[in-house]
Design a protein around this motif. Structure first.
Motif, PDB file in Angstrom:
ATOM      1  N   ALA A 218     -10.374  -9.496 -32.877  1.00 37.36           N
ATOM      2  CA  ALA A 218     -11.103  -9.712 -31.626  1.00 37.36           C
ATOM      3  C   ALA A 218     -10.183 -10.269 -30.541  1.00 37.36           C
ATOM      4  CB  ALA A 218     -12.270 -10.666 -31.864  1.00 37.36           C
ATOM      5  N   VAL A 219      -9.370 -11.243 -30.910  1.00 35.96           N
ATOM      6  CA  VAL A 219      -8.441 -11.855 -29.959  1.00 35.96           C
ATOM      7  C   VAL A 219      -7.415 -10.828 -29.483  1.00 35.96           C
ATOM      8  CG1 VAL A 219      -6.671 -13.627 -29.643  1.00 35.96           C
ATOM      9  CG2 VAL A 219      -8.787 -14.175 -30.887  1.00 35.96           C
ATOM     10  N   ALA A 220      -6.895 -10.034 -30.404  1.00 31.75           N
ATOM     11  CA  ALA A 220      -5.906  -9.010 -30.036  1.00 31.75           C
ATOM     12  C   ALA A 220      -6.497  -7.993 -29.063  1.00 31.75           C
ATOM     13  CB  ALA A 220      -5.398  -8.318 -31.300  1.00 31.75           C
ATOM     14  N   PHE A 221      -7.768  -7.629 -29.273  1.00 31.22           N
ATOM     15  CA  PHE A 221      -8.429  -6.679 -28.384  1.00 31.22           C
ATOM     16  C   PHE A 221      -8.530  -7.239 -26.969  1.00 31.22           C
ATOM     17  CE2 PHE A 221     -12.479  -5.161 -26.510  1.00 31.22           C
ATOM     18  CZ  PHE A 221     -12.133  -3.824 -26.348  1.00 31.22           C
ATOM     19  N   ILE A 222      -8.975  -8.490 -26.850  1.00 30.58           N
ATOM     20  CA  ILE A 222      -9.111  -9.103 -25.528  1.00 30.58           C
ATOM     21  C   ILE A 222      -7.736  -9.255 -24.862  1.00 30.58           C
ATOM     22  CG2 ILE A 222      -9.790 -11.199 -24.281  1.00 30.58           C
ATOM     23  CD1 ILE A 222     -12.131  -9.428 -25.123  1.00 30.58           C
ATOM     24  N   LEU A 223      -6.732  -9.615 -25.641  1.00 29.69           N
ATOM     25  CA  LEU A 223      -5.385  -9.731 -25.086  1.00 29.69           C
ATOM     26  C   LEU A 223      -4.884  -8.382 -24.557  1.00 29.69           C
ATOM     27  CD1 LEU A 223      -3.579 -12.150 -27.565  1.00 29.69           C
ATOM     28  CD2 LEU A 223      -4.093 -12.579 -25.162  1.00 29.69           C
ATOM     29  N   SER A 224      -5.260  -7.304 -25.222  1.00 31.47           N
ATOM     30  CA  SER A 224      -4.826  -5.974 -24.758  1.00 31.47           C
ATOM     31  C   SER A 224      -5.450  -5.640 -23.403  1.00 31.47           C
ATOM     32  CB  SER A 224      -5.180  -4.898 -25.789  1.00 31.47           C
ATOM     33  OG  SER A 224      -6.586  -4.649 -25.835  1.00 31.47           O
ATOM     34  N   ILE A 225      -6.662  -6.139 -23.159  1.00 29.90           N
ATOM     35  CA  ILE A 225      -7.305  -5.923 -21.856  1.00 29.90           C
ATOM     36  C   ILE A 225      -6.606  -6.760 -20.787  1.00 29.90           C
ATOM     37  CG2 ILE A 225      -9.455  -6.113 -20.562  1.00 29.90           C
ATOM     38  CD1 ILE A 225     -10.937  -5.640 -23.191  1.00 29.90           C
ATOM     39  N   TYR A 226      -6.323  -8.024 -21.116  1.00 29.12           N
ATOM     40  CA  TYR A 226      -5.563  -8.842 -20.163  1.00 29.12           C
ATOM     41  C   TYR A 226      -4.251  -8.161 -19.787  1.00 29.12           C
ATOM     42  CZ  TYR A 226      -8.438 -13.085 -20.244  1.00 29.12           C
ATOM     43  OH  TYR A 226      -9.457 -13.990 -20.064  1.00 29.12           O
ATOM     44  N   GLN A 227      -3.549  -7.634 -20.774  1.00 27.51           N
ATOM     45  CA  GLN A 227      -2.260  -7.018 -20.504  1.00 27.51           C
ATOM     46  C   GLN A 227      -2.399  -5.788 -19.604  1.00 27.51           C
ATOM     47  OE1 GLN A 227       0.165  -6.206 -23.955  1.00 27.51           O
ATOM     48  NE2 GLN A 227       1.963  -5.785 -22.704  1.00 27.51           N
ATOM     49  N   GLU A 228      -3.476  -5.026 -19.813  1.00 26.69           N
ATOM     50  CA  GLU A 228      -3.689  -3.858 -18.976  1.00 26.69           C
ATOM     51  C   GLU A 228      -3.783  -4.242 -17.501  1.00 26.69           C
ATOM     52  OE1 GLU A 228      -6.644   0.022 -18.549  1.00 26.69           O
ATOM     53  OE2 GLU A 228      -7.277  -1.661 -19.825  1.00 26.69           O
ATOM     54  N   TYR A 229      -4.498  -5.330 -17.211  1.00 31.44           N
ATOM     55  CA  TYR A 229      -4.677  -5.721 -15.812  1.00 31.44           C
ATOM     56  C   TYR A 229      -3.507  -6.549 -15.291  1.00 31.44           C
ATOM     57  CZ  TYR A 229      -8.966  -3.391 -16.518  1.00 31.44           C
ATOM     58  OH  TYR A 229      -9.873  -2.397 -16.805  1.00 31.44           O
ATOM     59  N   ALA A 230      -2.744  -7.149 -16.191  1.00 30.58           N
ATOM     60  CA  ALA A 230      -1.482  -7.761 -15.768  1.00 30.58           C
ATOM     61  C   ALA A 230      -0.546  -6.689 -15.218  1.00 30.58           C
ATOM     62  CB  ALA A 230      -0.831  -8.491 -16.944  1.00 30.58           C
ATOM     63  N   GLU A 231      -0.600  -5.497 -15.800  1.00 29.55           N
ATOM     64  CA  GLU A 231       0.236  -4.388 -15.332  1.00 29.55           C
ATOM     65  C   GLU A 231      -0.289  -3.790 -14.026  1.00 29.55           C
ATOM     66  OE1 GLU A 231       0.154  -1.861 -18.739  1.00 29.55           O
ATOM     67  OE2 GLU A 231       1.484  -3.155 -19.913  1.00 29.55           O
ATOM     68  N   LEU A 232      -1.598  -3.915 -13.780  1.00 25.24           N
ATOM     69  CA  LEU A 232      -2.168  -3.413 -12.532  1.00 25.24           C
ATOM     70  C   LEU A 232      -1.897  -4.361 -11.364  1.00 25.24           C
ATOM     71  CD1 LEU A 232      -3.953  -1.347 -11.005  1.00 25.24           C
ATOM     72  CD2 LEU A 232      -5.961  -2.660 -11.769  1.00 25.24           C
ATOM     73  N   PHE A 233      -1.976  -5.664 -11.626  1.00 29.59           N
ATOM     74  CA  PHE A 233      -1.857  -6.659 -10.552  1.00 29.59           C
ATOM     75  C   PHE A 233      -0.467  -7.307 -10.545  1.00 29.59           C
ATOM     76  CE2 PHE A 233      -6.458  -6.382 -11.292  1.00 29.59           C
ATOM     77  CZ  PHE A 233      -6.937  -6.295  -9.993  1.00 29.59           C
ATOM     78  N   THR A 234       0.563  -6.501 -10.639  1.00 31.65           N
ATOM     79  CA  THR A 234       1.917  -7.049 -10.756  1.00 31.65           C
ATOM     80  C   THR A 234       2.361  -7.828  -9.521  1.00 31.65           C
ATOM     81  OG1 THR A 234       2.770  -4.900 -10.010  1.00 31.65           O
ATOM     82  CG2 THR A 234       2.749  -5.311 -12.382  1.00 31.65           C
ATOM     83  N   ASP A 235       1.754  -7.576  -8.362  1.00 27.42           N
ATOM     84  CA  ASP A 235       2.149  -8.287  -7.143  1.00 27.42           C
ATOM     85  C   ASP A 235       1.483  -9.655  -7.002  1.00 27.42           C
ATOM     86  OD1 ASP A 235       3.814  -6.226  -6.323  1.00 27.42           O
ATOM     87  OD2 ASP A 235       2.231  -5.197  -5.226  1.00 27.42           O
ATOM     88  N   SER A 236       0.595  -9.992  -7.914  1.00 23.63           N
ATOM     89  CA  SER A 236      -0.148 -11.254  -7.816  1.00 23.63           C
ATOM     90  C   SER A 236       0.642 -12.418  -8.409  1.00 23.63           C
ATOM     91  CB  SER A 236      -1.491 -11.141  -8.538  1.00 23.63           C
ATOM     92  OG  SER A 236      -2.314 -10.162  -7.934  1.00 23.63           O
ATOM     93  N   THR A 237       0.491 -13.571  -7.805  1.00 18.62           N
ATOM     94  CA  THR A 237       1.108 -14.797  -8.325  1.00 18.62           C
ATOM     95  C   THR A 237       0.247 -15.409  -9.417  1.00 18.62           C
ATOM     96  OG1 THR A 237       2.093 -15.250  -6.164  1.00 18.62           O
ATOM     97  CG2 THR A 237       1.957 -17.097  -7.708  1.00 18.62           C
ATOM     98  N   TYR A 238      -1.081 -15.393  -9.208  1.00 16.49           N
ATOM     99  CA  TYR A 238      -2.011 -16.084 -10.091  1.00 16.49           C
ATOM    100  C   TYR A 238      -2.866 -15.083 -10.862  1.00 16.49           C
ATOM    101  CZ  TYR A 238      -0.726 -19.807  -6.864  1.00 16.49           C
ATOM    102  OH  TYR A 238      -0.013 -20.691  -6.102  1.00 16.49           O
ATOM    103  N   PHE A 239      -3.317 -15.511 -12.047  1.00  9.76           N
ATOM    104  CA  PHE A 239      -4.263 -14.727 -12.849  1.00  9.76           C
ATOM    105  C   PHE A 239      -5.278 -15.709 -13.414  1.00  9.76           C
ATOM    106  CE2 PHE A 239      -4.373 -10.509 -15.263  1.00  9.76           C
ATOM    107  CZ  PHE A 239      -5.683 -10.669 -15.673  1.00  9.76           C
ATOM    108  N   HIS A 240      -6.544 -15.534 -13.017  1.00 11.88           N
ATOM    109  CA  HIS A 240      -7.604 -16.435 -13.497  1.00 11.88           C
ATOM    110  C   HIS A 240      -8.131 -15.917 -14.833  1.00 11.88           C
ATOM    111  CE1 HIS A 240     -10.826 -19.293 -13.573  1.00 11.88           C
ATOM    112  NE2 HIS A 240     -10.440 -19.788 -12.410  1.00 11.88           N
TER     113      HIS A 240
END
Length: 443
Positions: A218-240
């Motif tokens: 379950a944790v690995a699945f959620i982390l994979s979603i975070y990583q997907e959007y980390a790659e989309l929002f590469t210009d952002s300083t912060y991630f909530h």
């Protein structure tokens, strides 16, 4: 004759082009941008206290980071005939001025989000936090887990357009994906990862919104979603990354898996709260590894009726929204522990659709007459705005999404942005004057 915007440095031309739109909409004049002569509005980049000089024209001197917002400040006041002759220093008591939009419970189109960005730029706000996952919806295209996405959503290309438009307006996007609670939309398609709660009769019942953070899959699945959007929002300083309202923290003993995991992993003195803090720490480490400053909500940490064995990581910032529960840590706790704290004061800045959960809609007048930048939730007062307290945030929460159309939300929120901005700098307009700005700019 055309209105002339001139720049002292070529690096300011991009800012001048953005201000060209502001002048055209507010003053209804054609605009020419030049570097070769002093214009009606002259921009100078300089690492100094931001200053506006008004004589026959207007000169704005500010750092590269502040030049656009200070020039917008000058133009708005000039439009209202509220910009005095001579020198006007412009300082904002807090550098970060944030608007958060719950686009998860309610669909916000690309066009309405661009309109929010226009209002934010006029009101000198510089961060837009997009809360795109909730119990009721997930609103950005996903290639990792397409099954979790709501029917009405934004594509990644639309998000890229929003990011670029925001950058031109001097606004940075903060992605906001909340876990391990608020996950009903995701866990609806993955019920095997729902956390179990022990009821009064001893039976176990699955919590539809809480992730079983004891399950590595379950944790690995959620982390994979975070990583997907980390790659989309590469210009952002912060991630909530959320962390609020995972379960009722006063009843965390009712979740036996959390307690058992804590004792097996962190020792006999550990309790379920330690499993939660350890999960958040894991998220913090990952998000930091991906190049972001992570942020979390305050309500689950350092509670007065808990003694965590697992300490909260230090490389995270706190968005402080409430102390409605007597056991929630006060602002001073986070300051004493040297965390950076952002003021999401729910008493003044929570625009909750349908006025759900006892909230009433905030008003321009209430912010202007009652709130001060030293005021944190539940009337907590901090004696001094230090570098630990760099920002203030207004938040739109779509608890009852059908209560208002997005255009109404945008219009009402625009007034609140102007109110908060003025309390951070210099009050210069009443609500009728702000209405004049809005009517002229968006007609």
């Amino acid at each position: 004759m055309s209105y002339l915007i001139s720049v002292a440095e070529p690096a300011s031309l991009k800012i001048a082009r953005r201000l060209k739109t502001v002048v055209e909409r507010l003053f209804k004049q054609s605009v020419v941008v030049t570097q070769h002569e002093i214009g009606d509005l002259h921009l100078v980049q300089k690492e100094t206290t931001a200053v506006i000089y008004k004589d026959r024209g207007i000169q704005v001197v500010a750092s590269e980071k502040e030049l656009l917002v200070v020039a917008a400040h000058a133009l708005v006041r000039e439009f209202l005939s509220e910009l005095p002759l001579g020198e006007t220093q412009v300082t904002y008591q807090q550098e970060q001025r944030i608007l958060m939009i719950d686009m998860a419970r309610k669909y916000f189109s690309k066009d309405i989000l661009l309109r929010f960005i226009d209002s934010m730029s006029l009101a000198q706000f510089n961060y837009l936090q997009l809360h795109f996952s909730e119990n009721e919806g997930f609103r950005i295209e996903s290639e990792v887990a397409p099954e979790i996405v709501s029917e009405e959503h934004l594509t990644k290309d639309e998000i890229r357009e929003i990011i670029l438009y925001a950058q031109h307006a001097g606004i940075e996007i903060i992605p906001d994906f909340d876990s391990p609670g608020h996950l009903k939309q995701i866990l609806r398609t993955h019920p095997e990862w729902q956390l179990q709660k022990k009821l009064a009769d001893g039976t176990l019942e699955k919590d539809p919104a809480a992730l079983n953070i004891c399950d590595p899959a379950a944790v690995a699945f959620i982390l994979s979603i975070y990583q997907e959007y980390a790659e989309l929002f590469t210009d952002s300083t912060y991630f909530h990354i959320g962390g609020d309202e995972f379960v009722d923290f006063d009843q965390i003993e009712a979740y036996p898996e959390l307690r058992a995991y804590a004792k097996a992993t962190y020792g006999k003195a550990a309790e379920g709260i330690d499993t939660f803090v350890a999960y958040v720490n894991q998220l913090i480490a990952k998000v930091n590894e991906w190049g972001f400053v992570p942020r979390i909500w305050n309500d689950g940490f350092f509670r007065l009726n808990r003694g965590e064995q697992v300490p909260l990581a230090k490389n995270v910032e706190i968005t402080y929204w409430t102390k409605w529960n007597q056991y929630m840590a006060p602002v001073t706790t986070f300051l004493e522990k040297e965390y950076t704290v952002i003021n999401f004061n729910d008493n003044y800045f929570y625009y909750v659709l349908g006025e759900n959960a006892g909230y009433s809609y905030p008003t321009y007048e209430k912010i202007m007459t009652q709130w001060t930048p030293e005021m944190y939730p539940q009337q907590q007062i901090v004696p001094q705005l230090t570098s630990q307290l760099p920002g203030v945030a207004l938040a739109i929460w779509c608890d009852r999404p059908e209560a208002q159309e997005t255009t109404i939300v945008w219009e009402n929120m625009s007034y609140l942005l102007f109110a908060a901005m003025q309390k951070l700098t210099t009050p210069f307009a009443d609500k009728q004057q702000i209405e004049k700005i809005m009517t002229t700019y968006f007609q």
